[in-house]
Design a protein around this motif. Sequence first.
Motif, PDB file in Angstrom:
ATOM      1  N   UNK A 189       4.504   4.688  -6.170  1.00 17.73           N
ATOM      2  CA  UNK A 189       5.543   6.437  -5.653  1.00 17.73           C
ATOM      3  C   UNK A 189       7.074   5.958  -5.450  1.00 17.73           C
ATOM      4  N   UNK A 190       7.537   6.871  -5.708  1.00 13.07           N
ATOM      5  CA  UNK A 190       9.260   6.452  -5.005  1.00 13.07           C
ATOM      6  C   UNK A 190       8.763   6.507  -3.577  1.00 13.07           C
ATOM      7  N   UNK A 191      10.836   6.918  -3.437  1.00 14.40           N
ATOM      8  CA  UNK A 191      11.005   6.378  -1.621  1.00 14.40           C
ATOM      9  C   UNK A 191      11.755   6.943  -1.034  1.00 14.40           C
ATOM     10  N   UNK A 192      11.319   7.669   0.408  1.00 14.52           N
ATOM     11  CA  UNK A 192      12.207   8.655   0.322  1.00 14.52           C
ATOM     12  C   UNK A 192      13.576   8.472   0.530  1.00 14.52           C
TER      13      UNK A 192
ATOM     14  N   UNK B  73      -7.667  -0.228  -0.747  1.00 16.53           N
ATOM     15  CA  UNK B  73      -7.431   1.542  -1.387  1.00 16.53           C
ATOM     16  C   UNK B  73      -7.893   1.662  -2.804  1.00 16.53           C
ATOM     17  N   UNK B  74      -7.542   3.488  -3.452  1.00 20.92           N
ATOM     18  CA  UNK B  74      -8.243   4.115  -4.307  1.00 20.92           C
ATOM     19  C   UNK B  74      -5.905   4.324  -4.597  1.00 20.92           C
ATOM     20  N   UNK B  75      -6.283   3.490  -5.528  1.00 23.29           N
ATOM     21  CA  UNK B  75      -5.238   3.936  -6.918  1.00 23.29           C
ATOM     22  C   UNK B  75      -4.828   5.475  -6.807  1.00 23.29           C
ATOM     23  N   UNK B  76      -3.453   5.645  -6.835  1.00 22.74           N
ATOM     24  CA  UNK B  76      -2.749   6.370  -6.933  1.00 22.74           C
ATOM     25  C   UNK B  76      -2.159   7.490  -8.371  1.00 22.74           C
TER      26      UNK B  76
ATOM     27  N   UNK C  23       0.957  -1.282   0.163  1.00 20.04           N
ATOM     28  CA  UNK C  23      -0.710  -0.020   0.562  1.00 20.04           C
ATOM     29  C   UNK C  23       0.514   1.190   0.120  1.00 20.04           C
ATOM     30  N   UNK C  24       1.870   1.234   0.352  1.00 16.92           N
ATOM     31  CA  UNK C  24       2.656   2.113   0.625  1.00 16.92           C
ATOM     32  C   UNK C  24       3.545   3.077  -0.255  1.00 16.92           C
ATOM     33  N   UNK C  25       3.109   2.467  -1.819  1.00 18.36           N
ATOM     34  CA  UNK C  25       3.931   2.095  -3.067  1.00 18.36           C
ATOM     35  C   UNK C  25       2.470   2.641  -3.795  1.00 18.36           C
ATOM     36  N   UNK C  26       1.416   1.916  -3.723  1.00 18.50           N
ATOM     37  CA  UNK C  26       0.314   1.995  -4.662  1.00 18.50           C
ATOM     38  C   UNK C  26      -0.912   2.854  -4.168  1.00 18.50           C
TER      39      UNK C  26
END
Length: 91
Positions: free
Chosen positions: A84-87, A77-80, A57-60
Amino acid sequence: MHYLLKPLMGIALCTLLTACGDDKPTGKACLGENSDSLVENMQAQCKAGDAIATKHPAYFCDFNYAIAYNDYNSAFCIYAGALKGERTKLK
């Protein structure tokens, strides 16, 4: 009449700005043929705002919306819209 003009303009502006947001859910589920696929295998088919299942979930997931977890170690969840990249990254 003139004293009502500013509040009415403010209400109209707020209504316009809330209608302009592009992060609204599509109302569609992004599923494979067997209706239980994870987004990790179907990124090209899913669009931002779709309801998805994911093991990461942290990525999508779009964190502006609720995320539900299940017993199979995955999340709904709702797709972003993109991965997503990592901090920070471990060395």
